[in-house]
Design a protein around this motif. Structure first.
Motif, PDB file in Angstrom:
ATOM      1  N   GLY A  73      -5.413  44.506  34.050  1.00 41.98           N
ATOM      2  CA  GLY A  73      -4.571  44.619  35.073  1.00 41.98           C
ATOM      3  C   GLY A  73      -5.902  44.864  36.055  1.00 41.98           C
ATOM      4  O   GLY A  73      -5.966  44.787  37.188  1.00 41.98           O
ATOM      5  N   ALA A  74      -6.147  46.770  35.799  1.00 38.47           N
ATOM      6  CA  ALA A  74      -6.554  47.387  36.296  1.00 38.47           C
ATOM      7  C   ALA A  74      -7.971  46.918  36.525  1.00 38.47           C
ATOM      8  O   ALA A  74      -8.751  46.902  37.105  1.00 38.47           O
ATOM      9  CB  ALA A  74      -6.419  48.980  35.263  1.00 38.47           C
ATOM     10  N   ALA A  75      -8.407  46.131  35.490  1.00 36.74           N
ATOM     11  CA  ALA A  75      -9.902  46.111  34.772  1.00 36.74           C
ATOM     12  C   ALA A  75     -10.052  44.610  35.915  1.00 36.74           C
ATOM     13  O   ALA A  75     -10.884  44.642  36.701  1.00 36.74           O
ATOM     14  CB  ALA A  75     -10.411  45.310  33.727  1.00 36.74           C
ATOM     15  N   SER A  76      -9.093  43.758  36.255  1.00 38.74           N
ATOM     16  CA  SER A  76      -9.250  42.450  37.185  1.00 38.74           C
ATOM     17  C   SER A  76      -8.832  43.313  38.523  1.00 38.74           C
ATOM     18  O   SER A  76     -10.065  42.306  39.353  1.00 38.74           O
ATOM     19  CB  SER A  76      -7.700  41.051  36.803  1.00 38.74           C
ATOM     20  N   SER A  77      -8.203  43.992  38.457  1.00 38.54           N
ATOM     21  CA  SER A  77      -8.506  44.851  40.200  1.00 38.54           C
ATOM     22  C   SER A  77      -9.765  44.918  40.370  1.00 38.54           C
ATOM     23  O   SER A  77      -9.843  45.043  41.770  1.00 38.54           O
ATOM     24  CB  SER A  77      -7.121  45.287  40.236  1.00 38.54           C
ATOM     25  N   ALA A  78     -10.685  45.391  39.871  1.00 36.76           N
ATOM     26  CA  ALA A  78     -11.382  45.990  40.031  1.00 36.76           C
ATOM     27  C   ALA A  78     -12.824  44.594  40.089  1.00 36.76           C
ATOM     28  O   ALA A  78     -13.447  44.832  41.049  1.00 36.76           O
ATOM     29  CB  ALA A  78     -12.655  46.819  38.650  1.00 36.76           C
ATOM     30  N   LEU A  79     -12.647  43.340  39.792  1.00 37.74           N
ATOM     31  CA  LEU A  79     -13.195  42.406  39.749  1.00 37.74           C
ATOM     32  C   LEU A  79     -13.399  42.274  41.404  1.00 37.74           C
ATOM     33  O   LEU A  79     -14.242  41.785  42.189  1.00 37.74           O
ATOM     34  CB  LEU A  79     -13.003  41.109  39.493  1.00 37.74           C
ATOM     35  N   LEU A  80     -11.627  41.911  41.464  1.00 36.76           N
ATOM     36  CA  LEU A  80     -11.338  42.159  43.161  1.00 36.76           C
ATOM     37  C   LEU A  80     -11.779  42.899  44.403  1.00 36.76           C
ATOM     38  O   LEU A  80     -12.418  42.149  45.445  1.00 36.76           O
ATOM     39  CB  LEU A  80      -9.252  41.781  43.279  1.00 36.76           C
ATOM     40  N   PHE A  81     -12.192  44.107  44.493  1.00 33.43           N
ATOM     41  CA  PHE A  81     -12.825  44.809  44.965  1.00 33.43           C
ATOM     42  C   PHE A  81     -14.658  44.745  45.411  1.00 33.43           C
ATOM     43  O   PHE A  81     -15.028  44.812  45.674  1.00 33.43           O
ATOM     44  CB  PHE A  81     -12.333  46.112  44.904  1.00 33.43           C
ATOM     45  N   ALA A  82     -14.833  44.650  43.879  1.00 34.44           N
ATOM     46  CA  ALA A  82     -16.167  44.633  43.200  1.00 34.44           C
ATOM     47  C   ALA A  82     -16.786  42.932  44.420  1.00 34.44           C
ATOM     48  O   ALA A  82     -18.064  42.824  45.291  1.00 34.44           O
ATOM     49  CB  ALA A  82     -16.745  43.948  41.713  1.00 34.44           C
ATOM     50  N   ALA A  83     -16.262  41.977  44.171  1.00 35.47           N
ATOM     51  CA  ALA A  83     -16.170  41.004  44.933  1.00 35.47           C
ATOM     52  C   ALA A  83     -16.165  40.708  47.147  1.00 35.47           C
ATOM     53  O   ALA A  83     -16.925  40.398  47.446  1.00 35.47           O
ATOM     54  CB  ALA A  83     -14.944  39.909  44.481  1.00 35.47           C
ATOM     55  N   LEU A  84     -14.905  41.282  47.129  1.00 31.77           N
ATOM     56  CA  LEU A  84     -14.662  42.098  48.215  1.00 31.77           C
ATOM     57  C   LEU A  84     -16.355  42.655  48.824  1.00 31.77           C
ATOM     58  O   LEU A  84     -17.415  42.057  49.849  1.00 31.77           O
ATOM     59  CB  LEU A  84     -14.004  42.666  48.445  1.00 31.77           C
ATOM     60  N   ALA A  85     -16.903  43.908  47.916  1.00 28.30           N
ATOM     61  CA  ALA A  85     -17.941  44.897  48.346  1.00 28.30           C
ATOM     62  C   ALA A  85     -18.833  43.854  48.457  1.00 28.30           C
ATOM     63  O   ALA A  85     -20.109  43.902  49.330  1.00 28.30           O
ATOM     64  CB  ALA A  85     -18.301  45.558  46.835  1.00 28.30           C
ATOM     65  N   GLU A  86     -19.122  43.136  47.524  1.00 22.78           N
ATOM     66  CA  GLU A  86     -20.362  41.901  46.842  1.00 22.78           C
ATOM     67  C   GLU A  86     -20.455  40.368  48.664  1.00 22.78           C
ATOM     68  O   GLU A  86     -21.988  40.844  49.287  1.00 22.78           O
ATOM     69  CB  GLU A  86     -20.414  40.547  46.059  1.00 22.78           C
ATOM     70  N   THR A  87     -18.951  40.419  48.971  1.00 25.08           N
ATOM     71  CA  THR A  87     -19.327  39.492  50.128  1.00 25.08           C
ATOM     72  C   THR A  87     -19.266  40.064  51.169  1.00 25.08           C
ATOM     73  O   THR A  87     -20.432  39.611  52.214  1.00 25.08           O
ATOM     74  CB  THR A  87     -17.854  39.104  50.324  1.00 25.08           C
ATOM     75  N   ALA A  88     -19.225  41.213  51.222  1.00 31.37           N
ATOM     76  CA  ALA A  88     -19.388  42.336  52.323  1.00 31.37           C
ATOM     77  C   ALA A  88     -21.009  42.815  52.316  1.00 31.37           C
ATOM     78  O   ALA A  88     -21.346  42.111  53.919  1.00 31.37           O
ATOM     79  CB  ALA A  88     -18.085  43.305  52.683  1.00 31.37           C
ATOM     80  N   GLU A  89     -21.569  43.131  51.687  1.00 29.64           N
ATOM     81  CA  GLU A  89     -22.824  42.847  51.626  1.00 29.64           C
ATOM     82  C   GLU A  89     -23.826  41.611  52.064  1.00 29.64           C
ATOM     83  O   GLU A  89     -24.384  41.510  53.142  1.00 29.64           O
ATOM     84  CB  GLU A  89     -23.092  43.334  50.187  1.00 29.64           C
ATOM     85  N   GLN A  90     -23.514  40.853  51.157  1.00 27.44           N
ATOM     86  CA  GLN A  90     -24.042  39.043  51.462  1.00 27.44           C
ATOM     87  C   GLN A  90     -23.959  39.101  53.128  1.00 27.44           C
ATOM     88  O   GLN A  90     -24.402  38.208  53.915  1.00 27.44           O
ATOM     89  CB  GLN A  90     -23.279  38.519  50.932  1.00 27.44           C
ATOM     90  N   GLU A  91     -22.478  39.166  53.677  1.00 36.61           N
ATOM     91  CA  GLU A  91     -22.221  39.147  54.950  1.00 36.61           C
ATOM     92  C   GLU A  91     -23.101  40.379  55.961  1.00 36.61           C
ATOM     93  O   GLU A  91     -23.617  39.299  57.346  1.00 36.61           O
ATOM     94  CB  GLU A  91     -20.638  39.164  55.360  1.00 36.61           C
ATOM     95  N   GLY A  92     -23.195  40.892  55.558  1.00 46.35           N
ATOM     96  CA  GLY A  92     -23.763  42.442  56.976  1.00 46.35           C
ATOM     97  C   GLY A  92     -25.575  41.815  56.715  1.00 46.35           C
ATOM     98  O   GLY A  92     -26.357  42.278  57.627  1.00 46.35           O
TER      99      GLY A  92
END
Length: 193
Positions: free
Chosen positions: A172-191
């Motif tokens: 569950g901690a590993a999948s939660s880290a995926l959630l935040f990695a995807a958020l960071a990736e999306t924010a970087e692309q949007e920026g």
């Protein structure tokens, strides 16, 4: 949510492998099914606000993901979405406060706290680090997930193993880290746009 679904699809086998050591070997497959359903729902009827996106995603996860993951991720996303409300645009500060409400909901539902070897070990430091940047939050989530390896599980299915849960990363901690990695990736692309 689309980026999360893609990330879960890529990492589902690893999540299931992590779960096979201390759980019931279905975390990856359950999340794959759930986030694929989320992506399909959001594509078919795209909500108009960020809060509505998260609320819809949370409802979909609750209805399609078995075990504890559906209710826990569903609570995380629904509470976060509800805290965002009907705002058409969301600041990083708004998102951080809303995610804190979501993480608190997960803690309440699971009766757990950071250090119990659960998804909170990634979620809690990620939300704290979100005050810095999305990249910092992703890194904190990843480090929190890795820090579950030496812990003895005190909550969830893994807690039944006692000392045998030590030496394994919490899925569950590993999948939660995926959630935040995807958020960071999306924010970087949007920026970059």
């Amino acid at each position: 949510m689309t980026a999360v679904a893609a990330s879960v699809e890529r990492e589902a086998d690893r999540l299931t492998e992590l779960d096979s050591a201390i759980g019931d070997a279905d975390h990856g497959s359950n999340l794959r099914r759930g986030f694929a359903a989320v992506a399909g729902t959001l594509e078919g009827e795209p909500p108009e606000t960020p809060g509505a996106v998260l609320t819809t995603a949370g409802r979909q996860l609750i209805s399609t993901v078995g075990g504890a993951s559906g209710p826990l991720y569903g609570t995380l996303l629904r509470r976060t979405g509800k805290a965002l409300g009907d705002a058409a645009r969301v600041t990083a500060g708004d998102l951080r406060a809303a995610l804190r409400a979501g993480v608190d909901g997960v803690a309440q539902l699971g009766g757990s706290a950071p250090g119990d070897k659960t998804m909170l070990d990634a979620l809690d430091p990620a939300v704290e680090a979100l005050g810095g940047s999305f990249g910092a939050a992703a890194e904190a989530a990843e480090q929190g997930a890795l820090a579950t390896v030496p812990l003895r599980a005190r909550k969830g299915r893994a807690s039944y193993l006692g000392e045998r849960s030590v030496g394994h990363q919490d899925p569950g901690a590993a999948s939660s880290a995926l959630l935040f990695a995807a958020l960071a990736e999306t924010a970087e692309q949007e920026g970059a746009k």
